[in-house]
Write a protein that holds these residues in place. Sequence first.
Motif, PDB file in Angstrom:
ATOM      1  N   GLY A 188      27.774 -20.275 -16.586  1.00  0.00           N
ATOM      2  CA  GLY A 188      27.046 -20.763 -15.430  1.00  0.00           C
ATOM      3  C   GLY A 188      25.543 -20.590 -15.589  1.00  0.00           C
ATOM      4  N   PHE A 189      24.789 -21.289 -14.748  1.00  0.00           N
ATOM      5  CA  PHE A 189      23.329 -21.205 -14.755  1.00  0.00           C
ATOM      6  C   PHE A 189      22.940 -20.003 -13.904  1.00  0.00           C
ATOM      7  N   SER A 190      23.000 -18.820 -14.513  1.00  0.00           N
ATOM      8  CA  SER A 190      22.794 -17.565 -13.780  1.00  0.00           C
ATOM      9  C   SER A 190      21.767 -16.708 -14.504  1.00  0.00           C
ATOM     10  N   TYR A 191      20.655 -16.418 -13.817  1.00  0.00           N
ATOM     11  CA  TYR A 191      19.581 -15.626 -14.393  1.00  0.00           C
ATOM     12  C   TYR A 191      18.968 -14.755 -13.295  1.00  0.00           C
ATOM     13  N   ALA A 192      18.317 -13.696 -13.701  1.00  0.00           N
ATOM     14  CA  ALA A 192      17.657 -12.803 -12.749  1.00  0.00           C
ATOM     15  C   ALA A 192      16.389 -12.252 -13.367  1.00  0.00           C
ATOM     16  N   THR A 193      15.441 -11.865 -12.503  1.00  0.00           N
ATOM     17  CA  THR A 193      14.198 -11.235 -12.938  1.00  0.00           C
ATOM     18  C   THR A 193      14.114  -9.834 -12.332  1.00  0.00           C
ATOM     19  N   PRO A 194      13.407  -8.910 -12.987  1.00  0.00           N
ATOM     20  CA  PRO A 194      13.328  -7.545 -12.469  1.00  0.00           C
ATOM     21  C   PRO A 194      12.753  -7.463 -11.060  1.00  0.00           C
ATOM     22  N   GLU A 195      11.782  -8.304 -10.761  1.00  0.00           N
ATOM     23  CA  GLU A 195      11.189  -8.362  -9.428  1.00  0.00           C
ATOM     24  C   GLU A 195      11.437  -9.752  -8.843  1.00  0.00           C
ATOM     25  N   PRO A 196      11.324  -9.898  -7.507  1.00  0.00           N
ATOM     26  CA  PRO A 196      11.529 -11.218  -6.909  1.00  0.00           C
ATOM     27  C   PRO A 196      10.656 -12.278  -7.573  1.00  0.00           C
ATOM     28  N   GLY A 197      11.300 -13.408  -7.967  1.00  0.00           N
ATOM     29  CA  GLY A 197      10.593 -14.470  -8.668  1.00  0.00           C
ATOM     30  C   GLY A 197      10.108 -15.556  -7.738  1.00  0.00           C
ATOM     31  N   VAL A 208       3.002 -20.837  -4.699  1.00  0.00           N
ATOM     32  CA  VAL A 208       3.820 -19.853  -5.401  1.00  0.00           C
ATOM     33  C   VAL A 208       3.210 -18.465  -5.214  1.00  0.00           C
ATOM     34  N   GLN A 209       4.065 -17.520  -4.797  1.00  0.00           N
ATOM     35  CA  GLN A 209       3.598 -16.170  -4.519  1.00  0.00           C
ATOM     36  C   GLN A 209       3.728 -15.252  -5.729  1.00  0.00           C
ATOM     37  N   THR A 210       4.757 -15.482  -6.536  1.00  0.00           N
ATOM     38  CA  THR A 210       5.001 -14.626  -7.698  1.00  0.00           C
ATOM     39  C   THR A 210       5.373 -15.489  -8.889  1.00  0.00           C
ATOM     40  N   ARG A 211       5.386 -14.904 -10.066  1.00  0.00           N
ATOM     41  CA  ARG A 211       5.728 -15.622 -11.285  1.00  0.00           C
ATOM     42  C   ARG A 211       7.030 -15.082 -11.858  1.00  0.00           C
ATOM     43  N   ASN A 212       7.776 -15.979 -12.498  1.00  0.00           N
ATOM     44  CA  ASN A 212       9.009 -15.557 -13.162  1.00  0.00           C
ATOM     45  C   ASN A 212       8.673 -14.910 -14.495  1.00  0.00           C
ATOM     46  N   GLN A 213       9.092 -13.672 -14.683  1.00  0.00           N
ATOM     47  CA  GLN A 213       8.844 -12.972 -15.927  1.00  0.00           C
ATOM     48  C   GLN A 213      10.090 -12.207 -16.339  1.00  0.00           C
ATOM     49  N   ALA A 214      10.290 -12.093 -17.637  1.00  0.00           N
ATOM     50  CA  ALA A 214      11.431 -11.344 -18.177  1.00  0.00           C
ATOM     51  C   ALA A 214      12.750 -11.848 -17.601  1.00  0.00           C
ATOM     52  N   ILE A 215      12.959 -13.167 -17.719  1.00  0.00           N
ATOM     53  CA  ILE A 215      14.179 -13.769 -17.175  1.00  0.00           C
ATOM     54  C   ILE A 215      15.392 -13.269 -17.957  1.00  0.00           C
ATOM     55  N   GLU A 216      16.334 -12.682 -17.237  1.00  0.00           N
ATOM     56  CA  GLU A 216      17.514 -12.077 -17.863  1.00  0.00           C
ATOM     57  C   GLU A 216      18.737 -12.933 -17.603  1.00  0.00           C
ATOM     58  N   ARG A 217      19.474 -13.210 -18.666  1.00  0.00           N
ATOM     59  CA  ARG A 217      20.683 -14.026 -18.560  1.00  0.00           C
ATOM     60  C   ARG A 217      21.844 -13.212 -18.004  1.00  0.00           C
TER      61      ARG A 217
END
Length: 371
Positions: A188-197, A208-217
Amino acid sequence: MSSASRHRLDALAAHIGGRWEGDGGIEVDRPCEPADARSAADLPLVFSAQAFGQLTSPAPRAVLTVEGLALPAGRFAGLIRVSRPRYALAKLLPLFLPEARLQPGVHPSAIVDASARIAPDAFVGPFTQIGARAEIGAGCILDGNVTIGEGSRLGPGCRLHAGVRLGPGVILGAGVILHFNVCLGADGFSYATPEPGSVETSTLGDRVQTRNQAIERIPSLGRVVIGDDVEIGANSAVDRGTVGDTVIGRGTKIDDLVMIGHNCRIGEDCLIAGQVGIAGSCQIGNRVVLGGQAGIADHVTIGDDTVVMASSGVGRDLASGLVVGGTPAMPRQQFLEQLLGLARLKRIAEEIRGLGERVRGLERSKDRPDT
């Protein structure tokens, strides 16, 4: 029925639930569009006066038509009348399909794991790969270049056309049909970031308030489970669940180029048209119809028997039995009223512009000194 290619008119009528008139002994060998009819054994499909006008050849002796349609007396020696033409075609056309000449067995070029189990009467085509502990049920047909993942199970009578890909642990019920290049069981298309993206904070404003960084599968551990008599069209994809299963209910029919996300549960006897996209974790009830290019947002629930019109965008739950359209989807009548309103905007703008000019003219007259 009389033979694989020629059928008597009276036998055809009985098979498709129609009624025949005239000479029931006429034999036909090809249903066709009226404009394509050219021989006495052709069976043109004439379901409207316009279709009859396209029948220029005098050769056909019989016709398949609809109840209530007037045809010239004596034009045909025999005819079949049906009340529901498309349903009649569903019974009629399979009788004229070319017979498959497939001998059961595994093609020498296929790669089959020693632990896989294949029914003796199944057909496995060239360059097909079957993984460990996979099970292929009785009467299954796997065309060339099919991939069956480890631990997948196919119920009896499944038909997998060339290029189908099943990931590990995919379960197919009985009589499932998968057309060219269907893919079941990808992650599935499932990813998460350490902080809200950016997506999670997008409701806070227009920028945009925040940036996507360190996207984890996030890997998918669940399966894809397909019920009996499901049919999935070419180049469609169904993703496996994250920890639970993605499920397609019995009898559901899915068109080409459809995307069904992880963790979705689709009910029984649904109709899903081409280019529909269903995001993850949606719950779709029984007998739901999704028109072409409809988009369903994630975590949406759609009740039984609801119809979503083509190109609609569904971003919230829908109760059972609704007919909705537009983006965001709304009740059909409201949607049509909005379309009519949009069509009137130009005329309304012109009327307002004219009224404005009249008001300005009156103001100029009022300010002008008396002459």
